[in-house]
Design an enzyme around this catalytic site. Sequence first.
Site, mmCIF file in Angstrom:
data_model
loop_
_atom_site.group_PDB
_atom_site.id
_atom_site.type_symbol
_atom_site.label_atom_id
_atom_site.label_comp_id
_atom_site.label_asym_id
_atom_site.label_seq_id
_atom_site.Cartn_x
_atom_site.Cartn_y
_atom_site.Cartn_z
ATOM 1 N N GLY A 1 1.168 -1.269 0.083
ATOM 2 C CA GLY A 1 -0.206 -0.075 -0.209
ATOM 3 C C GLY A 1 0.892 1.080 -0.003
ATOM 4 N N GLY B 1 2.447 2.517 -2.670
ATOM 5 C CA GLY B 1 2.278 2.950 -4.283
ATOM 6 C C GLY B 1 3.422 2.120 -4.743
ATOM 7 N N SER C 1 2.649 -3.785 -4.856
ATOM 8 C CA SER C 1 3.245 -4.974 -4.351
ATOM 9 C C SER C 1 2.351 -5.687 -5.015
ATOM 10 C CB SER C 1 2.802 -4.513 -2.755
ATOM 11 O OG SER C 1 1.720 -4.438 -2.526
ATOM 12 N N ASP D 1 3.281 -0.848 -14.222
ATOM 13 C CA ASP D 1 4.023 -1.940 -13.388
ATOM 14 C C ASP D 1 3.658 -3.152 -13.563
ATOM 15 O OD1 ASP D 1 2.731 1.045 -11.859
ATOM 16 O OD2 ASP D 1 1.531 -0.099 -11.111
HETATM 17 C C1 GLA Z 1 -0.627 2.830 -10.751
HETATM 18 C C2 GLA Z 1 -1.405 2.044 -12.399
HETATM 19 C C3 GLA Z 1 -0.443 2.350 -12.889
HETATM 20 C C4 GLA Z 1 -0.015 3.631 -13.282
HETATM 21 C C5 GLA Z 1 0.460 4.966 -12.422
HETATM 22 C C6 GLA Z 1 -0.194 5.926 -12.742
HETATM 23 O O1 GLA Z 1 0.799 2.289 -10.485
HETATM 24 O O2 GLA Z 1 -1.180 0.740 -11.788
HETATM 25 O O3 GLA Z 1 -0.821 1.285 -14.508
HETATM 26 O O4 GLA Z 1 -1.308 4.009 -14.021
HETATM 27 O O5 GLA Z 1 -0.636 3.651 -11.171
HETATM 28 O O6 GLA Z 1 1.305 6.072 -13.276
#
Ligand code: GLA
Length: 385
Positions: free
Chosen positions: A124, A126, A129, A174
Amino acid sequence: MTGEVAARAAKGFTAEYGDRPAGSWAAPGRVNLIGEHTDYNDGFVLPFALPQLTVVAAAPVEERRWTVWSEQSGEQISFDGSALRPGAVPDWGAYVAGVVWALADAGFDVPGARLAIASDVPLGAGLSSSAALESAVLTALVDLGGLELPVDDRPAVAQRAENVYAGAPTGIMDQSASIRCREGHALFLDCRSLAVEQIPFDCAAAGLAVLVIDTRAPHRHVGGEYAARRAACEAAAERLGVPALRDVAFEELDAALARLDDPVVRRRARHVVTENRRVLDTVELLRVDRIREIGPLLTASHASMRNDFEITVPEVDTAVEAALAAGAYGARMTGGGFGGCVLALVDASAADAVAAAVADAYAARGFAAPLSFTVTPGPGATRLD
Ligand code: GLA
């Protein structure tokens, strides 16, 4: 660090199943150097893999059943082929069941398995995970089943687990970072073509460091806000008659903005178009080893997220301001927003002082103490043994 988390996963496997795993697979969390909310606009991103990993110790079983233990929750869950429909498995198990579902939906004969999961990726915060979990499970199941799924095609399968099964309308950054990153490099990804270029990113050689500050700001309405940003971007693209905001050239930005009546939609579009440009400018500088000079682009990205995309919160803005005041070359929030982490580009010798300055600014404002650490780009998902 890899050894420790891998040992915890293997030990958990043996404790839960009374047996030894057939192998262990690891996938990292990520930090995004620059390019925020550009991925689902078919744009550009520049993440790198964290040294923090999620490890899955696993062994195949005969039947179509998946049993999963997670160190984090202390629970064991189990599901069979009948759970392979979105929504059937809740909570953290959704990321595992989602991967099984997405692989099956792509036509693969997914092997049944026992899995034990341990992770060093902060939850959590950012730092992705959930993508690390999806990517580790996917890599394990692909290997165990001998599935013919090329590495470059894997992020899209993991993304479907997140989008369709877990129900989060995120882009492909991600999972791409967790699977396709390379040690010592940032991943320059074109989210439309999915072409990548590995950009050398060796801060230490330049006497620099990337300081990650977990702002520990409570996430507020993250899901709904993310979906709202995405909807605004799609509305802007539709109004402008282009497939995605990626297709609005930076040089045409003013003319495009003049065609958007809604001031909120206009601001969202301006963020995305300028952010794509900042990614390209950052890549240009890194290609010629001018790392320090990316600082102002990072800071401009933050201002754009604060003013135009409106996804920052007071804790995040305070961390960025304090880091800059303490001498960081640039600083920005990284990830989806509304909390999470800030990254700052600093002289390696100043990392502790910058972290202390941020902690002081937090104390002065009565925020919960932040957690800071430096990171270097690690490798993407891989089999450990
Ligand atoms: C989250 C989402 C990604 C991307 C970011 C913002 O991490 O999982 O796909 O959109 O926010 O850049």
